[in-house]
Write a protein that holds these residues in place. Structure first.
Motif, PDB file in Angstrom:
ATOM      1  N   GLN A   1       1.155  -1.112   0.262  1.00  0.00           N
ATOM      2  CA  GLN A   1      -0.349   0.096  -0.288  1.00  0.00           C
ATOM      3  C   GLN A   1       0.587   0.665   0.004  1.00  0.00           C
ATOM      4  OE1 GLN A   1      -1.969  -0.628   3.659  1.00  0.00           O
ATOM      5  NE2 GLN A   1      -4.148  -1.484   2.312  1.00  0.00           N
ATOM      6  N   GLN A   2       2.283   1.019   0.380  1.00  0.00           N
ATOM      7  CA  GLN A   2       2.415   2.430   0.721  1.00  0.00           C
ATOM      8  C   GLN A   2       3.506   3.081  -0.162  1.00  0.00           C
ATOM      9  OE1 GLN A   2       5.296   2.373   4.240  1.00  0.00           O
ATOM     10  NE2 GLN A   2       3.836   1.547   5.863  1.00  0.00           N
ATOM     11  N   HIS A   3       3.843   1.616  -0.808  1.00  0.00           N
ATOM     12  CA  HIS A   3       4.450   1.396  -2.246  1.00  0.00           C
ATOM     13  C   HIS A   3       3.533   2.350  -3.200  1.00  0.00           C
ATOM     14  CE1 HIS A   3       6.771   0.702  -5.807  1.00  0.00           C
ATOM     15  NE2 HIS A   3       6.536  -0.030  -6.234  1.00  0.00           N
ATOM     16  N   THR A   4       2.476   1.492  -3.384  1.00  0.00           N
ATOM     17  CA  THR A   4       1.596   1.761  -4.499  1.00  0.00           C
ATOM     18  C   THR A   4       1.004   3.750  -4.573  1.00  0.00           C
ATOM     19  OG1 THR A   4       0.659  -0.122  -4.121  1.00  0.00           O
ATOM     20  CG2 THR A   4      -0.435   2.152  -5.469  1.00  0.00           C
ATOM     21  N   ALA A   5       0.965   4.069  -2.696  1.00  0.00           N
ATOM     22  CA  ALA A   5       0.200   5.144  -2.620  1.00  0.00           C
ATOM     23  C   ALA A   5       1.670   6.334  -3.183  1.00  0.00           C
ATOM     24  CB  ALA A   5       0.266   5.566  -1.598  1.00  0.00           C
ATOM     25  N   VAL A   6       3.202   5.760  -2.559  1.00  0.00           N
ATOM     26  CA  VAL A   6       4.186   6.325  -2.775  1.00  0.00           C
ATOM     27  C   VAL A   6       4.508   6.974  -4.372  1.00  0.00           C
ATOM     28  CG1 VAL A   6       6.890   7.417  -2.797  1.00  0.00           C
ATOM     29  CG2 VAL A   6       5.682   5.962  -0.347  1.00  0.00           C
ATOM     30  N   SER A   7       4.738   5.619  -4.793  1.00  0.00           N
ATOM     31  CA  SER A   7       5.005   5.574  -6.561  1.00  0.00           C
ATOM     32  C   SER A   7       3.665   6.516  -7.224  1.00  0.00           C
ATOM     33  CB  SER A   7       5.080   4.504  -7.190  1.00  0.00           C
ATOM     34  OG  SER A   7       5.457   3.794  -6.228  1.00  0.00           O
ATOM     35  N   ARG A   8       2.526   6.799  -6.708  1.00  0.00           N
ATOM     36  CA  ARG A   8       1.077   7.716  -7.575  1.00  0.00           C
ATOM     37  C   ARG A   8       1.913   9.238  -6.998  1.00  0.00           C
ATOM     38  NH1 ARG A   8      -4.520   4.595  -7.164  1.00  0.00           N
ATOM     39  NH2 ARG A   8      -3.752   2.803  -8.268  1.00  0.00           N
ATOM     40  N   GLU A   9       1.952   9.130  -5.527  1.00  0.00           N
ATOM     41  CA  GLU A   9       2.437  10.940  -5.710  1.00  0.00           C
ATOM     42  C   GLU A   9       4.127  11.198  -6.818  1.00  0.00           C
ATOM     43  OE1 GLU A   9       3.876  11.970  -1.156  1.00  0.00           O
ATOM     44  OE2 GLU A   9       2.121  10.312  -0.824  1.00  0.00           O
ATOM     45  N   VAL A  10       5.073  10.624  -6.272  1.00  0.00           N
ATOM     46  CA  VAL A  10       6.037  10.556  -7.054  1.00  0.00           C
ATOM     47  C   VAL A  10       5.351  11.171  -8.727  1.00  0.00           C
ATOM     48  CG1 VAL A  10       8.510   9.423  -8.149  1.00  0.00           C
ATOM     49  CG2 VAL A  10       7.964   9.283  -5.515  1.00  0.00           C
ATOM     50  N   SER A  11       4.658   9.769  -9.189  1.00  0.00           N
ATOM     51  CA  SER A  11       4.089   9.902 -11.045  1.00  0.00           C
ATOM     52  C   SER A  11       3.599  11.230 -10.973  1.00  0.00           C
ATOM     53  CB  SER A  11       3.934   8.999 -11.337  1.00  0.00           C
ATOM     54  OG  SER A  11       2.847   8.436 -10.748  1.00  0.00           O
ATOM     55  N   ALA A  12       2.841  11.537 -10.212  1.00  0.00           N
ATOM     56  CA  ALA A  12       1.581  12.928  -9.845  1.00  0.00           C
ATOM     57  C   ALA A  12       2.716  14.215 -10.056  1.00  0.00           C
ATOM     58  CB  ALA A  12       0.404  12.855  -9.076  1.00  0.00           C
ATOM     59  N   GLN A  13       4.039  14.094  -9.412  1.00  0.00           N
ATOM     60  CA  GLN A  13       4.700  14.929  -8.905  1.00  0.00           C
ATOM     61  C   GLN A  13       6.056  15.606 -10.495  1.00  0.00           C
ATOM     62  OE1 GLN A  13       6.637  14.701  -5.352  1.00  0.00           O
ATOM     63  NE2 GLN A  13       5.301  15.085  -4.395  1.00  0.00           N
ATOM     64  N   GLY A  14       5.799  13.993 -11.591  1.00  0.00           N
ATOM     65  CA  GLY A  14       7.540  13.610 -12.122  1.00  0.00           C
ATOM     66  C   GLY A  14       6.339  14.375 -13.396  1.00  0.00           C
TER      67      GLY A  14
END
Lengths: 212, 212
Positions: free
Chosen positions: B199-212
């Motif tokens: 869950q953490q990995h999925t949530a963080v991955s999405r944040e990163v790709s939303a920012q990037g």
């Protein structure tokens, strides 16, 4: 309704309801006299939630208290939701963890080495990593033979589950907190039951095709 | 080793070891005098197993007793392994269930209707089905919004996990029982930790790709 009505509506004895009130797990009713209070549907829902968390989720009343506190915290940022939710369940009051130094060697345990190889974006000092380490060691102590390859296969399935979990989180912060906290606790028993039924289905399917 | 040595080797107090002996969770040592006995590595392993089942698996000592009884039952057929394992965990002494009449209407609950639609080869009267029904109702009581589509998505992941589980069962009946019983209990906490990390990995991955 009176407290006796609340007990009837929820199936929870009056003595237990009084205990929930004292412990702050249930909000006070509207006082109608010095010794009487009136309860409404919000109390019925809260009692059902406390019972679901303790009886199905297997949480202690202390953990339920922390979970309810997180659900009711009005000023949680969306990005803090997941961490707050997981901490409330762990009972860990973590201070803010400084950003990880990528140069830092953190492969102290097999679990850390496996996580590093997996490439999951998680903090290696997260208490959940310790949980995983302890659970993996218990499997070893029992001689289950859970090796890295099988752990990776389970992790693939866990990623699939996590995507469903994260997709189901609504955009509003309050609703998000509720979904994450309660979804984490209460979906675990659903997944455990599904795993057992899927084991039966898989085993029976193979028997049938072996005979057929 | 003496009992004090067993306590040291396992980190479990002598009083607790005596309790395990009395309850039959630990086999007796070899008597060396009227009041002394000698314990060996088999005792160390058994104590570690009992601790893993109670502390990581979260089982009661009564359930541990049933689990150990199944592990030590020498005359279990391979096809009976899964059922015996799951029953030992549920604490249900089920009598043999007659073959299901396919004409029988069994869609009494939403869970039964969902299972029928899914086509899983499981007995609708299996106690695990009740567990699923109760867990699903608890999600409803908490307002999690776990609908049939999401249940199917979780079930897809559960099937993936079950295939890993069933593939890991060795051919010899005794080893198979051990794997199924202990794997069911002790892999649940592994899966729960993996779910949270994913869950953490999925949530963080999405944040990163939303920012990037």
């Amino acid at each position: 309704m009176r407290m006796s009505g609340l007990a009837e509506a929820t199936g929870v004895p009056v003595a237990t309801l009084k205990y929930y009130l004292r412990e702050g797990l249930l909000h006070a009713g509207r006082a109608t006299s010095r010794t009487q209070a009136e309860y409404d549907n919000s109390h019925v829902e809260r009692v059902r939630l406390v019972r679901a968390l303790t009886e199905v989720g297997g949480l202690s009343l202390a953990t339920v208290g922390r979970v309810l506190a997180v659900i009711e915290e009005p000023n949680l940022e969306r990005t803090e939701v997941l961490g707050a939710a997981q901490r409330s369940l762990l009972g860990v009051d973590r201070v803010a963890i400084p950003p990880r130094d990528v140069e830092e060697p953190w492969a102290q345990s097999r679990t850390h080495a496996w996580l590093a190889g997996r490439g999951w974006l998680v903090d290696p000092r997260d208490p959940v990593v310790e949980d995983l380490d302890r659970a993996w060691s218990a499997c070893d102590a029992a001689g289950i033979g859970l090796d890295e390859a099988r752990m990776d296969a389970y992790a693939d399935a866990a990623e699939q589950i996590a995507v469903i979990d994260v997709d189901s989180v609504p955009p509003e912060p309050q609703a998000a907190v509720r979904q994450v906290v309660l979804g984490t606790v209460l979906v675990d028993p659903v997944l455990a039951a599904l795993r057992r039924l899927a084991q039966q289905h898989t085993a029976v399917s193979r028997e049938v095709s072996a005979q057929g």
